[in-house]
Scaffold this active site. Sequence first.
Site, PDB file in Angstrom:
ATOM      1  N   ALA A   4       0.832  -1.206   0.000  1.00  0.00           N
ATOM      2  CA  ALA A   4       0.000   0.000   0.000  1.00  0.00           C
ATOM      3  C   ALA A   4       0.862   1.249   0.000  1.00  0.00           C
ATOM      4  O   ALA A   4       0.447   2.293  -0.484  1.00  0.00           O
ATOM      5  CB  ALA A   4      -0.923  -0.009   1.206  1.00  0.00           C
ATOM      6  N   ILE A  63       4.153   1.612  -1.172  1.00  0.00           N
ATOM      7  CA  ILE A  63       5.131   1.863  -2.223  1.00  0.00           C
ATOM      8  C   ILE A  63       4.547   2.862  -3.216  1.00  0.00           C
ATOM      9  O   ILE A  63       3.551   2.589  -3.872  1.00  0.00           O
ATOM     10  CB  ILE A  63       5.486   0.574  -2.979  1.00  0.00           C
ATOM     11  CG1 ILE A  63       6.208  -0.382  -2.044  1.00  0.00           C
ATOM     12  CG2 ILE A  63       6.371   0.895  -4.172  1.00  0.00           C
ATOM     13  CD1 ILE A  63       6.576  -1.664  -2.716  1.00  0.00           C
ATOM     14  N   GLU A  65       4.863   3.717  -6.206  1.00  0.00           N
ATOM     15  CA  GLU A  65       5.447   3.488  -7.526  1.00  0.00           C
ATOM     16  C   GLU A  65       4.741   4.303  -8.608  1.00  0.00           C
ATOM     17  O   GLU A  65       5.270   4.489  -9.692  1.00  0.00           O
ATOM     18  CB  GLU A  65       5.477   1.994  -7.837  1.00  0.00           C
ATOM     19  CG  GLU A  65       4.308   1.427  -8.620  1.00  0.00           C
ATOM     20  CD  GLU A  65       3.092   1.201  -7.730  1.00  0.00           C
ATOM     21  OE1 GLU A  65       3.163   1.530  -6.538  1.00  0.00           O
ATOM     22  OE2 GLU A  65       2.074   0.722  -8.234  1.00  0.00           O
ATOM     23  N   ASP A  81      13.019  37.203 -31.088  1.00  0.00           N
ATOM     24  CA  ASP A  81      13.466  37.955 -32.256  1.00  0.00           C
ATOM     25  C   ASP A  81      12.273  38.650 -32.877  1.00  0.00           C
ATOM     26  O   ASP A  81      11.177  38.113 -32.873  1.00  0.00           O
ATOM     27  CB  ASP A  81      14.047  37.001 -33.306  1.00  0.00           C
ATOM     28  CG  ASP A  81      15.335  36.377 -32.830  1.00  0.00           C
ATOM     29  OD1 ASP A  81      16.111  37.092 -32.193  1.00  0.00           O
ATOM     30  OD2 ASP A  81      15.548  35.187 -33.107  1.00  0.00           O
ATOM     31  N   ASP A 117      18.086  31.765 -34.291  1.00  0.00           N
ATOM     32  CA  ASP A 117      18.106  30.947 -35.507  1.00  0.00           C
ATOM     33  C   ASP A 117      19.516  30.744 -36.060  1.00  0.00           C
ATOM     34  O   ASP A 117      19.816  29.736 -36.660  1.00  0.00           O
ATOM     35  CB  ASP A 117      17.191  31.543 -36.581  1.00  0.00           C
ATOM     36  CG  ASP A 117      17.425  33.041 -36.762  1.00  0.00           C
ATOM     37  OD1 ASP A 117      18.478  33.548 -36.314  1.00  0.00           O
ATOM     38  OD2 ASP A 117      16.555  33.702 -37.347  1.00  0.00           O
ATOM     39  N   ASP A 156      23.744  32.444 -32.482  1.00  0.00           N
ATOM     40  CA  ASP A 156      22.753  32.426 -31.415  1.00  0.00           C
ATOM     41  C   ASP A 156      22.944  31.239 -30.489  1.00  0.00           C
ATOM     42  O   ASP A 156      22.420  31.213 -29.372  1.00  0.00           O
ATOM     43  CB  ASP A 156      21.332  32.349 -32.002  1.00  0.00           C
ATOM     44  CG  ASP A 156      20.917  33.647 -32.659  1.00  0.00           C
ATOM     45  OD1 ASP A 156      21.456  34.690 -32.261  1.00  0.00           O
ATOM     46  OD2 ASP A 156      20.063  33.618 -33.556  1.00  0.00           O
ATOM     47  N   ASP A 209      -3.805   3.014 -10.898  1.00  0.00           N
ATOM     48  CA  ASP A 209      -2.799   3.286 -11.934  1.00  0.00           C
ATOM     49  C   ASP A 209      -3.357   4.009 -13.157  1.00  0.00           C
ATOM     50  O   ASP A 209      -2.887   5.090 -13.501  1.00  0.00           O
ATOM     51  CB  ASP A 209      -2.113   1.987 -12.368  1.00  0.00           C
ATOM     52  CG  ASP A 209      -0.936   1.670 -11.465  1.00  0.00           C
ATOM     53  OD1 ASP A 209      -0.764   2.405 -10.477  1.00  0.00           O
ATOM     54  OD2 ASP A 209      -0.213   0.707 -11.745  1.00  0.00           O
TER      55      ASP A 209
END
Length: 834
Positions: free
Chosen positions: A268, A270, A272, A314, A573, A577, A671
């Site tokens: 219960a 853990i 994960e 820019d 670009d 840069d 899950d």
Amino acid sequence: MVKEKEFKGLNSEEVEELRKKHGYNELVKTEKPSAIKKFLEVFKEPMFLLLLGTAALYFILGEPKEAAIMLVFVAFVASITFIQEWKTERTVNSLRDLTSPHVNVKRDGEKKLIKSNELVPGDIIFISEGERIPADCEVLEASNFSVDESILTGEPEAVFKVTADEDKSDKSGDYWKKYMLYAGTLSIFGKCTAEVASIGFDTEYGKIGKAISETGDEITPLQKKTRALVKNLAIAGLILCVLVIIFSYLYSGNLIESILSGITLAMAMIPEEFPVVLTVFLSLGAFRLAKKNTLIRRIAAVETLGSATVLCVDKTGTITKNIMEVKYAYIDGRLIEVNKLSSKEFKKLMILSCEKDPYDPMEKAIVKVGEKDIDIKKLYDLDILEKVPFNSQTKRMANIFRKDEKMYVALKGAPATVLPLCSLTEDDEKSILKAMDNMADKGLRVLAFCESYSDELKENIEDYSFTFKGLVGLQDPPKEGVREAIEVCKKAGIRVVMITGDYSKTAEAIGKEIGLKFNNTTITGEDIDSMSEEGLCEKVNHCDIFSRVIPEHKMKIVKALKKNNEIVAMTGDGVNDAPALKSADIGIAMGKRGTEVAKEASHMILMDDNFTTIVESVKDGRRIFDNIRKAMVYILIIHIPIAAIALCSPIFNLPQILLPVHIVLLELIIDPTCSIIFEGEEAEPYIMEQPPRSPEEPLLTWKMTIKAVLQGTVMFLGAFLPFHYLVDYGYNVDFARSFSLMTLVVSNVILVLVDRSNTKSLFSIFREGKSKSSLIINGIALVMIFSVVYIKPLNSIFKTIPLDGKMLSLSILLAIISAAWWEIVKLFNNRIGR
Ligand code: ADP
Ligand code: MG
């Protein structure tokens, strides 16, 4: 002489042959992801080890049925986890493919773009400015092409490349040849056509073993934080587990039952789901962003995006449309509208100062002006002797032709760098400056044109004596939606800073149009050069426009902003840069205009070069983070009743309500709930109306933890107290368990509906019809619990007994109350919020 030669290139069959012989052009052996390996990895998770341990324990105890059931569950949970991980990995891989380097190559008689690792020796490739050389190649054709080879040779100076015929240096002497390009080096200037000589480990780069190791599986700051959290919880779980085993053995004297209680608690506790949620949310988030024109190169950028405080962008092409149009011309001392421009001589100069067949929208616009009354084909018949390409430092470019037995130089560029080349009287200069300001005030970009006749080619462009010919004013309006997007940023506590190489007045006019704050002055590149670091730090707080800057200044701007504790996103670009992109918190490269080098240095790539897309991505970043938090809070809440029940049963000397099978059942519900339902949640309406989240802020704030503890505790009471009560009153334990399980699962379903949004009510989900996954997953959860309680064969497995109608209603009512009470808090909060 630059004449386009034709190269044949390889065809598909040849490529296939060569591929068999030489393999792929890569320095890391990319392993094909193996399904079996992945599947086995799933079993490394502590959760599965526990499940397997439990199964083994049952088996040893002589309860093969229980053991078999556990194993079935193990397979079930493992498959779900496996499928999820497989999908996540595929997403990440497809993203990696999209962002991997590409190269232009001639194959089957056509020029096409392929992934660099698909090159084979013999391929003809075309390299332009700002690309990483993908393989060792021999130069076939080069125009003003230079390469930075420092990565191999350590020499910082750029090396100009020529063909083998043109290479007059002693070919045996130097190890590094002038007519060869080397993999891993960087093109910084000009264009080149070359034939691939060797690839992969056969290249000089590969030979030194300087393999570009892929940064592997990158861990984001959030993932690091979570790992620590998970570790702590796991340790706490382990300690509690041992305590439970000891205490419940002391109470009951039944060792087997005590160990099962301990295992139940460990299972219960853990957490994960935490790491799973992070990986799924971040990679799926990146995938969703990719569909909306933002390619994420570093997963961490998804996190950082949401906390960005300054967007440095820019001007040309990102804020403006980059669809230019010539509006005015200044010629012979007069400013006129372009349709009144009649001078053919000036139009010829305009065209000749551009690239032949230009791709730059500005040059296209310039050529277009002359197209109508000038035979461009004939004009281009002139022999071109030299090209002086545009560069962001000099802000000008020139073409030198042979014309009437003389050298003719046609030059255009930013007035600030062109006018000093021309000899002008004071009056002329005054008049020119006035015309410039006049056009710039309208937000037009101004270009100056001049020409020179000379008897010979000269070393430097400054050595010619130029005659000023005129100015041109080009319009480049802001893109649609930019103004609104900037408004959104303001509300969201994000500053937008515009950076441009343009003239200050032009920048100011555009800035005004889109609503930037700048007090009628901009910070120019020269200002930056003359300022101290502290001075710049102070100045950047008050001004949103930087004009007349060169890319090198961007680095200083990023540094100053970061010093002020801002989280900086910066677009770029060009080759120059790259350093600024790297040092920004979020470096954004342009997908259309950007060079490979800029993309390589960036954290994300903007496929449509559009400012509004950046703002959308920031919003998505915030949404993703918000949803991660919601999912984490949910996981926390739902584990409180489970862990508390596992812990309290032995403390109150009651039989265990939850056995390992039940935990697995609950996991099967939890899950998908956390990783699917919360991932797909829409952004809260206020998400862009609050200031950016500080990166120092913990994943779970105090407020959230308190909320989780409150909600979790109430759910625990709703499930545990009735069990206590029923058992005390002499009801069958299995009956009481059915009651508690029913309450727990139903309240979980309600909890999900309550906690998915802080603003929308519990019932909104039925109105939306959008959250299909939520309805499906919650539906499955209900089907599961009803099956467990009402289907006979399952009763014996889950140790349950069907509930009668009265008890069922009571349990559902309890469930609703124990989860839905938070709706009242939400309502209250929203009142105050308004
Ligand atoms: P921006 O940051 O707005 O994109 P650039 O660095 O591209 O600005 O350009 C800076 C200035 O250089 C422009 O304002 C213009 O005056 C000049 N310029 C840009 N492109 C060319 C070109 N192809 N030829 C000549 N001059 C150019
Ligand atoms: Mg530009």
